[in-house]
Write a protein that holds these residues in place. Structure first.
Motif, PDB file in Angstrom:
ATOM      1  N   GLU A  27      -0.198   6.738  -6.803  1.00  0.00           N
ATOM      2  CA  GLU A  27      -1.466   7.436  -7.002  1.00  0.00           C
ATOM      3  C   GLU A  27      -1.334   8.931  -6.708  1.00  0.00           C
ATOM      4  OE1 GLU A  27      -3.926   5.018  -4.536  1.00  0.00           O
ATOM      5  OE2 GLU A  27      -3.792   3.317  -5.917  1.00  0.00           O
ATOM      6  N   GLU A  28      -0.527   9.283  -5.721  1.00  0.00           N
ATOM      7  CA  GLU A  28      -0.284  10.695  -5.435  1.00  0.00           C
ATOM      8  C   GLU A  28       0.392  11.396  -6.607  1.00  0.00           C
ATOM      9  OE1 GLU A  28       2.041  10.654  -1.916  1.00  0.00           O
ATOM     10  OE2 GLU A  28       0.370  10.069  -0.601  1.00  0.00           O
ATOM     11  N   LEU A  29       1.215  10.641  -7.354  1.00  0.00           N
ATOM     12  CA  LEU A  29       1.918  11.207  -8.507  1.00  0.00           C
ATOM     13  C   LEU A  29       1.079  11.173  -9.781  1.00  0.00           C
ATOM     14  CD1 LEU A  29       5.501   9.750  -7.917  1.00  0.00           C
ATOM     15  CD2 LEU A  29       4.760  12.127  -7.614  1.00  0.00           C
ATOM     16  N   GLY A  30      -0.140  10.670  -9.681  1.00  0.00           N
ATOM     17  CA  GLY A  30      -1.036  10.684 -10.826  1.00  0.00           C
ATOM     18  C   GLY A  30      -1.065   9.411 -11.644  1.00  0.00           C
ATOM     19  N   HIS A  31      -0.410   8.362 -11.159  1.00  0.00           N
ATOM     20  CA  HIS A  31      -0.450   7.096 -11.885  1.00  0.00           C
ATOM     21  C   HIS A  31      -1.821   6.451 -11.718  1.00  0.00           C
ATOM     22  CE1 HIS A  31       3.780   7.872 -10.974  1.00  0.00           C
ATOM     23  NE2 HIS A  31       4.066   7.173 -12.047  1.00  0.00           N
ATOM     24  N   ARG A  32      -2.200   5.683 -12.711  1.00  0.00           N
ATOM     25  CA  ARG A  32      -3.489   4.998 -12.690  1.00  0.00           C
ATOM     26  C   ARG A  32      -3.275   3.497 -12.639  1.00  0.00           C
ATOM     27  NH1 ARG A  32      -6.482   8.294 -17.596  1.00  0.00           N
ATOM     28  NH2 ARG A  32      -6.400  10.376 -16.640  1.00  0.00           N
ATOM     29  N   ARG A  33      -4.025   2.854 -11.791  1.00  0.00           N
ATOM     30  CA  ARG A  33      -3.936   1.397 -11.701  1.00  0.00           C
ATOM     31  C   ARG A  33      -4.872   0.765 -12.714  1.00  0.00           C
ATOM     32  NH1 ARG A  33      -5.692  -1.309  -6.223  1.00  0.00           N
ATOM     33  NH2 ARG A  33      -7.507  -2.074  -7.365  1.00  0.00           N
ATOM     34  N   LEU A  34      -4.329  -0.150 -13.523  1.00  0.00           N
ATOM     35  CA  LEU A  34      -5.175  -0.850 -14.473  1.00  0.00           C
ATOM     36  C   LEU A  34      -6.127  -1.774 -13.728  1.00  0.00           C
ATOM     37  CD1 LEU A  34      -2.685  -1.904 -17.284  1.00  0.00           C
ATOM     38  CD2 LEU A  34      -4.146   0.115 -17.184  1.00  0.00           C
ATOM     39  N   PRO A  35      -7.329  -1.942 -14.256  1.00  0.00           N
ATOM     40  CA  PRO A  35      -8.240  -2.919 -13.632  1.00  0.00           C
ATOM     41  C   PRO A  35      -7.683  -4.322 -13.781  1.00  0.00           C
ATOM     42  CG  PRO A  35      -9.121  -2.140 -15.727  1.00  0.00           C
ATOM     43  CD  PRO A  35      -7.915  -1.291 -15.436  1.00  0.00           C
ATOM     44  N   GLY A  36      -8.021  -5.176 -12.849  1.00  0.00           N
ATOM     45  CA  GLY A  36      -7.551  -6.547 -12.909  1.00  0.00           C
ATOM     46  C   GLY A  36      -6.143  -6.696 -12.377  1.00  0.00           C
ATOM     47  N   LEU A  37      -5.537  -7.826 -12.716  1.00  0.00           N
ATOM     48  CA  LEU A  37      -4.250  -8.198 -12.157  1.00  0.00           C
ATOM     49  C   LEU A  37      -3.285  -8.610 -13.261  1.00  0.00           C
ATOM     50  CD1 LEU A  37      -5.719 -10.395  -9.317  1.00  0.00           C
ATOM     51  CD2 LEU A  37      -4.439  -8.281  -8.930  1.00  0.00           C
ATOM     52  N   CYS A  38      -2.006  -8.450 -12.989  1.00  0.00           N
ATOM     53  CA  CYS A  38      -0.960  -8.980 -13.856  1.00  0.00           C
ATOM     54  C   CYS A  38      -0.424 -10.246 -13.194  1.00  0.00           C
ATOM     55  CB  CYS A  38       0.158  -7.958 -14.030  1.00  0.00           C
ATOM     56  SG  CYS A  38       1.493  -8.540 -15.098  1.00  0.00           S
ATOM     57  N   TYR A  39      -0.258 -11.289 -13.982  1.00  0.00           N
ATOM     58  CA  TYR A  39       0.154 -12.584 -13.449  1.00  0.00           C
ATOM     59  C   TYR A  39       1.603 -12.898 -13.804  1.00  0.00           C
ATOM     60  CZ  TYR A  39      -4.933 -13.141 -13.445  1.00  0.00           C
ATOM     61  OH  TYR A  39      -6.289 -12.958 -13.268  1.00  0.00           O
ATOM     62  N   PHE A  40       2.353 -13.355 -12.816  1.00  0.00           N
ATOM     63  CA  PHE A  40       3.654 -13.979 -13.043  1.00  0.00           C
ATOM     64  C   PHE A  40       3.452 -15.468 -12.775  1.00  0.00           C
ATOM     65  CE2 PHE A  40       5.060  -9.709 -12.830  1.00  0.00           C
ATOM     66  CZ  PHE A  40       6.336  -9.639 -13.368  1.00  0.00           C
ATOM     67  N   VAL A  41       3.459 -16.265 -13.833  1.00  0.00           N
ATOM     68  CA  VAL A  41       3.207 -17.702 -13.723  1.00  0.00           C
ATOM     69  C   VAL A  41       4.546 -18.421 -13.800  1.00  0.00           C
ATOM     70  CG1 VAL A  41       1.949 -19.674 -14.644  1.00  0.00           C
ATOM     71  CG2 VAL A  41       0.983 -17.361 -14.870  1.00  0.00           C
ATOM     72  N   LEU A  42       4.895 -19.125 -12.744  1.00  0.00           N
ATOM     73  CA  LEU A  42       6.154 -19.857 -12.673  1.00  0.00           C
ATOM     74  C   LEU A  42       5.886 -21.348 -12.835  1.00  0.00           C
ATOM     75  CD1 LEU A  42       9.194 -20.183 -12.062  1.00  0.00           C
ATOM     76  CD2 LEU A  42       8.604 -20.178  -9.625  1.00  0.00           C
ATOM     77  N   TYR A  43       6.490 -21.936 -13.854  1.00  0.00           N
ATOM     78  CA  TYR A  43       6.404 -23.374 -14.085  1.00  0.00           C
ATOM     79  C   TYR A  43       7.587 -24.061 -13.415  1.00  0.00           C
ATOM     80  CZ  TYR A  43       2.949 -22.351 -17.736  1.00  0.00           C
ATOM     81  OH  TYR A  43       1.846 -21.914 -18.423  1.00  0.00           O
TER      82      TYR A  43
ATOM     83  N   ARG B 168       0.817  -1.209   0.000  1.00  0.00           N
ATOM     84  CA  ARG B 168       0.000   0.000   0.000  1.00  0.00           C
ATOM     85  C   ARG B 168       0.851   1.259   0.000  1.00  0.00           C
ATOM     86  NH1 ARG B 168      -3.543   1.065  -2.329  1.00  0.00           N
ATOM     87  NH2 ARG B 168      -4.128   2.806  -0.962  1.00  0.00           N
ATOM     88  N   ALA B 169       2.023   1.204   0.602  1.00  0.00           N
ATOM     89  CA  ALA B 169       2.867   2.407   0.623  1.00  0.00           C
ATOM     90  C   ALA B 169       3.229   2.837  -0.793  1.00  0.00           C
ATOM     91  CB  ALA B 169       4.124   2.149   1.447  1.00  0.00           C
ATOM     92  N   MET B 170       3.637   1.872  -1.628  1.00  0.00           N
ATOM     93  CA  MET B 170       4.007   2.220  -2.988  1.00  0.00           C
ATOM     94  C   MET B 170       2.795   2.595  -3.815  1.00  0.00           C
ATOM     95  SD  MET B 170       6.722   2.710  -4.656  1.00  0.00           S
ATOM     96  CE  MET B 170       6.770   3.522  -6.254  1.00  0.00           C
ATOM     97  N   GLN B 171       1.691   1.909  -3.600  1.00  0.00           N
ATOM     98  CA  GLN B 171       0.471   2.244  -4.327  1.00  0.00           C
ATOM     99  C   GLN B 171       0.026   3.678  -4.031  1.00  0.00           C
ATOM    100  OE1 GLN B 171      -2.400  -0.891  -3.421  1.00  0.00           O
ATOM    101  NE2 GLN B 171      -0.748  -2.391  -3.610  1.00  0.00           N
ATOM    102  N   ARG B 172       0.114   4.088  -2.775  1.00  0.00           N
ATOM    103  CA  ARG B 172      -0.259   5.468  -2.418  1.00  0.00           C
ATOM    104  C   ARG B 172       0.666   6.467  -3.093  1.00  0.00           C
ATOM    105  NH1 ARG B 172      -1.311   3.150   2.744  1.00  0.00           N
ATOM    106  NH2 ARG B 172       0.810   3.643   3.417  1.00  0.00           N
ATOM    107  N   LEU B 173       1.976   6.163  -3.117  1.00  0.00           N
ATOM    108  CA  LEU B 173       2.920   7.074  -3.754  1.00  0.00           C
ATOM    109  C   LEU B 173       2.603   7.235  -5.236  1.00  0.00           C
ATOM    110  CD1 LEU B 173       5.497   8.749  -3.996  1.00  0.00           C
ATOM    111  CD2 LEU B 173       6.791   6.615  -4.176  1.00  0.00           C
TER     112      LEU B 173
END
Length: 345
Positions: free
Chosen positions: A312-328, A305-310
Motif C-alpha cells: 500500500e505504501e508503494l501505491g498498490h491497490r487491494r482488490l475487494p473480496g478474496l482470492c481462493y486457493f481450493v485444494l481437492y 499485515r507487514a506485506m500489505q502495508r509495504l
C-alpha cells in the motif's frame, strides 16, 4: 469441453480475457505465457467456443496423483452454470487426484474455510503459492495497466464467488474432501510511477541456479517435499526471477514467478530483514513484468499485515473480496514423498 490449440483462437481468448480484467488475472497470465512460447507447458479448456462461459488454465499431460503443485489450475467464468458444467465434463479434472483451483474474487467473510466437502481437513495443504509473516510474500504486489492512463477497473465483490461455491457443491456430491485458503490480491494502477529501488552498496542483483533449489524448498512454507522441490526447480528454469546477493555471492533474498504470471515465494533471509530488501525486490519485480508486457499482480496472506502495508505504501491497490486457493483431496497431497512428519506438504 474444448481444448484451445489454434494460435488464432488463443490470441482471441487473450483479448477477451483482457477485457475482463482484473477478474480474469490468473487465467489471463497463463494465456499470455501460452501465447509467448508456453514456457510452463500450459493449456486452456473452455466450455464452448467462441462464445465461452468458463475457462480453466492447467498444465498439459499427466502428473502423479498426489502432486498438487503440478496439478495447479486457475479459473475464470462469465456464467457460473458454464463453469460448473466445464468442471464436470469428462476428462477435465482427475477427481481422484490432489489438485488446486485458483480463482476469486468473492465476498470477504474474514475467515479461512476448510473441509467444505467430506471431512474437515487441516493446514494449508501445499498450496503452490502463499505467504506467512514478514519476510515472505506471495506475489509481486501486482500491477495491471489498461491503455496507459485509463483507470484500473475493479471487480464487484462476489463476481467470481462461484469458484468457491461450485467447488464446495461438487466436492459434497462426489464425496471429495477439500480445503480453502484465502488471500488478498493487490494491483498497481501504474507501475511507471514506482520509485527507484534503493539498495546498499554491498547488495547486488544476482541469478538463482539449480543449486539453490534445496534452499528455496526448505524456506518455502508450502515446500519440504519432492514435488515442491521439482515445482520450484521448474519455476527457476521456465519463468523470470530475481535475487539479491552480497559481494561474496551469498543469497540475501529472492522472488520467483509462476505460470500464471504472479510472483511466488518472495523471501528475505532473517538476518537481512529491515534493510528494505523486500521493498526493492517488489519494485524490481513489478518493473520487470511490466517491461515484458505482462500483468504484474500477486496475492498476500490475509494476516500478513507487514506485506500489505509495504504494498500500500508503494501505491498498490487491494482488490475487494478474496482470492481462493481450493485444494481437492488434501490428505493425498500431504502424502507427497519426502514430506517431513506433520508437514502441510
Amino acid at each position: 469441453m474444448r481444448i484451445l490449440t489454434c494460435p488464432a483462437h488463443l490470441q482471441r481468448l487473450e483479448a477477451a480475457l483482457r477485457s475482463s480484467l482484473p477478474d480474469a488475472l490468473p487465467v489471463y497470465g497463463a494465456v499470455l505465457n501460452i501465447n509467448r512460447g508456453n514456457p510452463g507447458d500450459f493449456e486452456v479448456a473452455v466450455d464452448a467456443w467462441p462464445n465461452f462461459g468458463a475457462v480453466l488454465a492447467r498444465r498439459r499431460g499427466e502428473a502423479p496423483l498426489n502432486d498438487s503443485y503440478r496439478n495447479l489450475c486457475s479459473a475464470f467464468y462469465r456464467d457460473v452454470g458454464a463453469y460448473r458444467a466445464l468442471l464436470e465434463s469428462p476428462g477435465c479434472l482427475r477427481w481422484d487426484s490432489a489438485f488446486h483451483i485458483l480463482g476469486g474474487y468473492g465476498e470477504n467473510r474474514g475467515d479461512k474455510r476448510e473441509g467444505r466437502g467430506r471431512g474437515d481437513g487441516s493446514g494449508g495443504g501445499g498450496c503452490a503459492s502463499g505467504t506467512g509473516g514478514a519476510g515472505r510474500v506471495q506475489g509481486t504486489g501486482a500491477v495491471w495497466e489498461r491503455g496507459g492512463a485509463e483507470p484500473l477497473l475493479l471487480p464487484s465483490p462476489g463476481l467470481q464467488d462461484g469458484v468457491l461455491t461450485v467447488s464446495q457443491d461438487i466436492a459434497l456430491a462426489k464425496g471429495v474432501e477439500l480445503e480453502v485458503t484465502e488471500y488478498y490480491t493487490y494491483l498497481h494502477p501504474d507501475p511507471s510511477t514506482l520509485p527507484e529501488p534503493q539498495l546498499d552498496p554491498d547488495v547486488q542483483l544476482g541469478t538463482l541456479s539449480p543449486a539453490h533449489v534445496e534452499l528455496l524448498n526448505s524456506t518455502w512454507p508450502y515446500g519440504g517435499n519432492v514435488w515442491s522441490r521439482r515445482y520450484l526447480g521448474e519455476l527457476l528454469r521456465r519463468f523470470p526471477h530475481l535475487c539479491l546477493q552480497d559481494p561474496a555471492g551469498n543469497l540475501l533474498g529472492w522472488m520467483l514467478t509462476n505460470g500464471f504470471a504472479a510472483g511466488t515465494h518472495g523471501y528475505i533471509v532473517p538476518t537481512q530483514r529491515r534493510r528494505g530488501l523486500m521493498r526493492a525486490l517488489t519494485i524490481m519485480a513489478a518493473r520487470q513484468a511490466h517491461g515484458r508486457g505482462f500483468p504484474v499482480y500477486g496475492h498476500t496472506a490475509t494476516d500478513n499485515r507487514a506485506m500489505q502495508r509495504l504494498l500500500e505504501e508503494l501505491g498498490h491497490r487491494r482488490l475487494p473480496g478474496l482470492c481462493y486457493f481450493v485444494l481437492y483431496n488434501p490428505a493425498l497431497a500431504r502424502a507427497a514423498p519426502g514430506a517431513p512428519p506433520g508437514s502441510n506438504a
